[in-house]
Write a protein that holds these residues in place. Structure first.
Motif, PDB file in Angstrom:
ATOM      1  N   ASN A 186      50.325  48.090  50.183  1.00 30.49           N
ATOM      2  CA  ASN A 186      49.636  46.885  49.721  1.00 30.49           C
ATOM      3  C   ASN A 186      49.525  45.849  50.824  1.00 30.49           C
ATOM      4  O   ASN A 186      49.593  44.657  50.571  1.00 30.49           O
ATOM      5  N   PHE A 199      47.755  43.802  52.298  1.00 29.11           N
ATOM      6  CA  PHE A 199      46.460  43.138  52.201  1.00 29.11           C
ATOM      7  C   PHE A 199      46.195  42.228  53.395  1.00 29.11           C
ATOM      8  O   PHE A 199      45.105  42.236  53.966  1.00 29.11           O
ATOM      9  N   ILE A 235      44.128  47.416  47.355  1.00 23.90           N
ATOM     10  CA  ILE A 235      44.362  46.016  47.023  1.00 23.90           C
ATOM     11  C   ILE A 235      43.297  45.112  47.665  1.00 23.90           C
ATOM     12  O   ILE A 235      42.877  44.118  47.069  1.00 23.90           O
ATOM     13  N   TYR A 280      40.584  42.784  45.734  1.00 25.54           N
ATOM     14  CA  TYR A 280      40.323  41.389  46.092  1.00 25.54           C
ATOM     15  C   TYR A 280      38.821  41.144  46.191  1.00 25.54           C
ATOM     16  O   TYR A 280      38.293  40.178  45.661  1.00 25.54           O
ATOM     17  N   SER A 303      44.063  47.459  39.787  1.00 22.63           N
ATOM     18  CA  SER A 303      45.434  46.973  40.001  1.00 22.63           C
ATOM     19  C   SER A 303      46.433  47.806  39.217  1.00 22.63           C
ATOM     20  O   SER A 303      47.516  48.121  39.708  1.00 22.63           O
ATOM     21  N   LEU A 314      49.872  42.263  43.327  1.00 17.79           N
ATOM     22  CA  LEU A 314      49.072  43.172  42.520  1.00 17.79           C
ATOM     23  C   LEU A 314      48.453  42.469  41.322  1.00 17.79           C
ATOM     24  O   LEU A 314      47.424  42.884  40.825  1.00 17.79           O
TER      25      LEU A 314
END
Lengths: 530, 298
Positions: A449, A451, A478, A482, A502, B135
């Motif tokens: 994750n 990001f 992820i 977004y 998600s 998340l």
């Protein structure tokens, strides 16, 4: 540990009356505030939010009032925050994933119907006025209206029609047709100018709900609400052509023409988002690619950072290494800078035209890697930057772990004739992996994750050709989420679909961690320490 | 000299030679690695001082070093740099103080009190950490947006809302860390106080907190830096430039003409990174200790 020994508790003391008062006063303030909030939330249609605040309301009251819950008074603030901002968002994510929440479906049904009921149309027949247009210097307009009974009105934008007669204050004398020659602040438009004026037919005169619009050169008419709502059947009927719109998953859609009324409302649509996620060919293309990269990226990241960190730790494990402390401090530097800043620095240094790295590779190898345009180079670039960001962490961890491996194991191996590679392979690595295994998995999950890196370095690019949603070759789930939710590039935000993805990430991350708990004895270790 | 002895001598000297060669190789590798790790920092340092302020024209030792980039950064009306710094310090500072208070009090209960559900709670806290709140970012955004319709000063674009979201993570792994520290303080100390009639609150504030202070400082600094470095939540919840935190503000530079604004960006990056870097390097031993808690068996 003394975990299982009985712990002496303080003697039962009568609670200080001042602290009782303080507690009850705090509780009163809290109850009033949260009670007010719950009422407001219900009225605004935020039922989930109201429910979770209700849970916290109960929790705080129970903890502060029941003597048995004394220990929880020490953590009631933290627990409330945990419920509100960690647990609730997870549950809310699940809820959103089953709704069509997103652009076009942002409102509740009530709010959406209120918006739809404001839609109007210009009826072909019905009460009409004769009109004459006036225009002011600031390009605003006024209409002189005559209804079929001969009553005259002055209409302006935004305020109700005013009954008026020529010769009233501010209104000039009537001409031969009974129309005032002038109105203060306005000049009268002759019929040709009025008929050719491009703006005039689009202007709605009068107050909201009873607006008048020009229908033809000779007629202006009152607009009528376009849709009639039938609460029993939950349908909308277009008053202009009689088309019936049925409620299909929160969007009023016509069965005959397939047209949909905007806005829809947010409704529970079942597994539709998940079905779209899996089935839609337009989504499937980028998704498979993103999913594959989402596993490749953390795997290579963890392997590269761990290997480099371990190599450095092994090198420094040698006692005679000169200036060990200085080297270690310098090598730690990447870890000490906020990663947002370092990623941006690398982004500048790897600029294909002007960056120093490409400048150097061009000078030395005659080649300038296209970090931001070629998929494979973009992926290599992300991995390189992550290597720089990540190796000091493993250097710290493994050098600590190396020191905890007993030296007599190596001596025994030496006596048995093992060379240093064999010693590393059969002693160091297995013992090390036991010690840092959980951290490797934690690092894997973190990078799964990651990001910030992907988004700031390259924003998921370069784009995947032919994808219908914004998707790129370095996008992980992820960052894709977004983009779907917040930066959709004109396609509209899709909270529902983003939340569905998600949830899939939740499952992947959860599975990885459960497998970790199952195959390492970390959970038992942890449980012994409580 | 016997043959055996000379062979032994040769062997020994060759081994010493080999050791020396391997040390030299190691040193060379170490120097290369140091270049790899330090270069970006040096480069940003020189970029900040380079008056040409462009990505393409920069050299490692700028010929006419000066502070023009800093002036440009501080005086650009579109980039309220000091506002960002202040926002970051404000948000991170308040978050740190509140979250450390929450954590320490909860850790006290877990360490010193025995109550129903204690072990379940501790395990649950650990399990929840598996799912980063990143998340749930869509849900967090919508939640704060809805809250803002009811209480405007807690909604989107507000630092209070952002701080609340950060505090949601305070019942986390830090509780385990803090409980571990509390467990190392002998219970005999509080037992003695208990016999003298001290309440739990007095034991906590007057006995344990002073003993914990050095650790609280380190954990506090780490928590501060962690919040200070956050990008995603601040990016989602704040969209007006004047509300940005420093990390979101610096990322703004990449939007357009990154290459032309390279100088001012470097100056800003340097101001944003140097204090954190110095603190980290000064605390490196404590940090290494904290990181390996639970991972390495002592």
């Amino acid at each position: 540990m003394t975990a299982n020994n009985p712990v002496p508790q303080p003697k039962k003391q009568a609670e200080n009356p001042f602290s009782v008062l303080l507690r009850l006063f705090f509780l009163l303030v809290f109850d009033l505030g949260s009670g007010w909030f719950i009422v407001q939330a219900v009225q605004s249609g935020y039922l989930q939010l109201a429910a979770v605040v209700g849970v916290v309301f109960l929790l705080v009251n129970l903890v502060l009032l029941l003597p048995q819950a004394y220990a929880y008074r020490w953590m009631v603030t933290g627990l409330s925050f945990l419920v509100l901002f960690t647990i609730y968002p997870m549950l809310f994510t699940i809820y959103i994933a089953f709704t069509n929440y997103g652009d076009g479906h942002l409102l509740t049904q009530q709010q959406a119907l209120a918006v739809i009921e404001k839609e109007t149309y210009l009826p072909k027949t019905g009460k009409s006025y004769k009109w004459t247009a006036f225009k002011a210097a600031d390009n605003s307009y006024a209409l002189w209206l005559i209804d079929p009974d001969g009553n005259t009105y002055l209409g302006k934008v935004g305020s109700a029609l005013v009954p008026a007669k020529p010769g009233d204050p501010g209104i000039g004398q009537a001409d031969s047709n009974g129309i005032p020659t002038s109105i203060d602040g306005f000049t009268r438009l002759n019929p040709i100018l009025a008929a050719t004026d491009k703006e005039l037919p689009n202007i709605k005169f009068g107050e909201a709900g009873k607006t008048i619009q020009i229908r033809s050169p000779s007629e202006a008419a009152e607009l009528k609400p376009r849709y009639a709502y039938d609460p029993a059947a939950n349908t909308l009927t277009d008053q202009e052509n009689g088309e019936v719109y049925n409620d299909v998953n929160g969007t009023y859609t016509s069965r005959t023409s397939g047209k949909a009324i905007v806005p829809g409302y947010r409704a529970v649509i079942g597994f539709q988002n998940f079905v779209n996620f899996v089935q839609s060919p337009a989504l499937r293309g980028p998704l498979v690619q993103i999913l594959v990269w989402n596993f490749v990226f953390p795997t290579l990241s963890v392997l590269s950072t761990f290997s480099l960190g371990l190599a450095i730790a092994l090198m420094f494990n040698d006692k005679d290494f000169p200036l060990k402390k200085v080297f270690r401090t310098l090598l730690l530097i990447p870890y000490t800078i906020p990663s947002v800043i370092t990623v941006l620095i690398w982004r500048g240094m790897m600029n294909p035209d002007l960056g120093i790295i490409n400048h150097l590779t061009k000078t030395w190898f005659g080649f300038s890697p296209p970090w931001f345009s070629e998929p494979i180079w973009a992926q290599a670039g992300v991995l390189l930057v992550n290597l720089w960001l990540g190796y000091p962490y493993f250097m710290l961890i493994t050098s600590g772990a190396l020191q905890s491996i007993p030296a007599d194991l190596y001596e025994a191996a030496k006596i048995d004739g093992a060379n240093s590679w064999q010693a590393f392979r059969n002693i160091t690595l297995p013992l090390l992996l036991v010690a840092v295994g959980p951290l490797l998995i934690a690092s894997y999950v973190y990078n799964f994750n990651n990001f910030g890196l992907i988004y700031l370095f390259i924003n998921g690019g370069p784009p995947i050709v032919g994808a219908t949603t914004q998707a790129g070759h370095t996008d992980i789930l992820i960052s894709y989420v977004y983009n779907l939710a917040f930066a959709s590039g004109g396609r509209g935000v899709q909270y529902g679909l983003a939340s569905a993805i998600s949830i899939i990430v939740f499952f992947i991350v959860g599975t990885i961690t459960l497998v970790q708990f199952r195959f390492t004895n970390m959970w038992e270790e942890v449980s012994k320490n409580v | 000299m016997s043959k055996l002895a000379s062979t032994y001598q040769n062997l020994r000297s060759s081994q010493r030679f080999m050791n020396r060669v391997s040390l030299v190789i190691k040193l060379v590798i170490a120097v290369i690695l140091v270049v790899f790790s330090v270069f970006p920092v040096l480069w940003i340092f020189s970029a900040a001082l380079d008056p040409t302020s462009q990505l393409g024209s920069q050299s490692l030792i700028p010929p006419q070093a000066g502070f023009q980039n800093f002036e440009k950064l501080f005086n650009d009306p579109l980039l309220p740099f000091w506002k960002w710094v202040w926002n970051s310090i404000k948000v991170s500072g308040i978050t740190t103080i509140l979250s450390i208070s929450i954590t320490t009090m909860a850790a006290f209960a877990f360490s010193r009190l025995r109550f129903a559900g204690r072990i379940t709670m501790l395990k649950a806290i650990l399990l929840i950490q598996v799912f980063p709140n990143l998340l749930a970012l869509v849900a967090i955004y919508l939640m704060i947006e809805q809250t803002g319709h009811i209480i405007p000063w807690l909604g989107l674009e507000t630092h209070a809302g952002l701080i609340l979201v950060y505090l949601g993570g305070s019942m986390g792994i830090n509780i385990w860390l803090m409980k571990g520290f509390l467990d190392t303080i002998p219970r005999a100390i509080d037992e003695a106080a208990m016999l003298d009639g001290a309440t739990n609150w007095q034991i906590f504030t007057q006995l344990l907190l002073p003993l914990l202070r050095p650790i609280l400082v380190v954990v506090g600094i780490l928590a501060f830096i962690g919040t200070y470095g956050d990008f995603v939540l601040a990016r989602i919840l704040l969209s007006k430039a004047e509300n940005y935190t420093l990390m979101v503000g610096l990322a703004l530079f990449t939007n357009n003409q990154f290459a032309q604004n390279w100088g001012p960006f470097s100056a800003g990056a340097l101001i944003g990174a140097l204090p954190v870097m110095i603190i980290y390097l000064a605390l490196q031993d404590q940090i290494a200790g904290g990181l390996t808690v639970g991972a390495v068996k002592e």
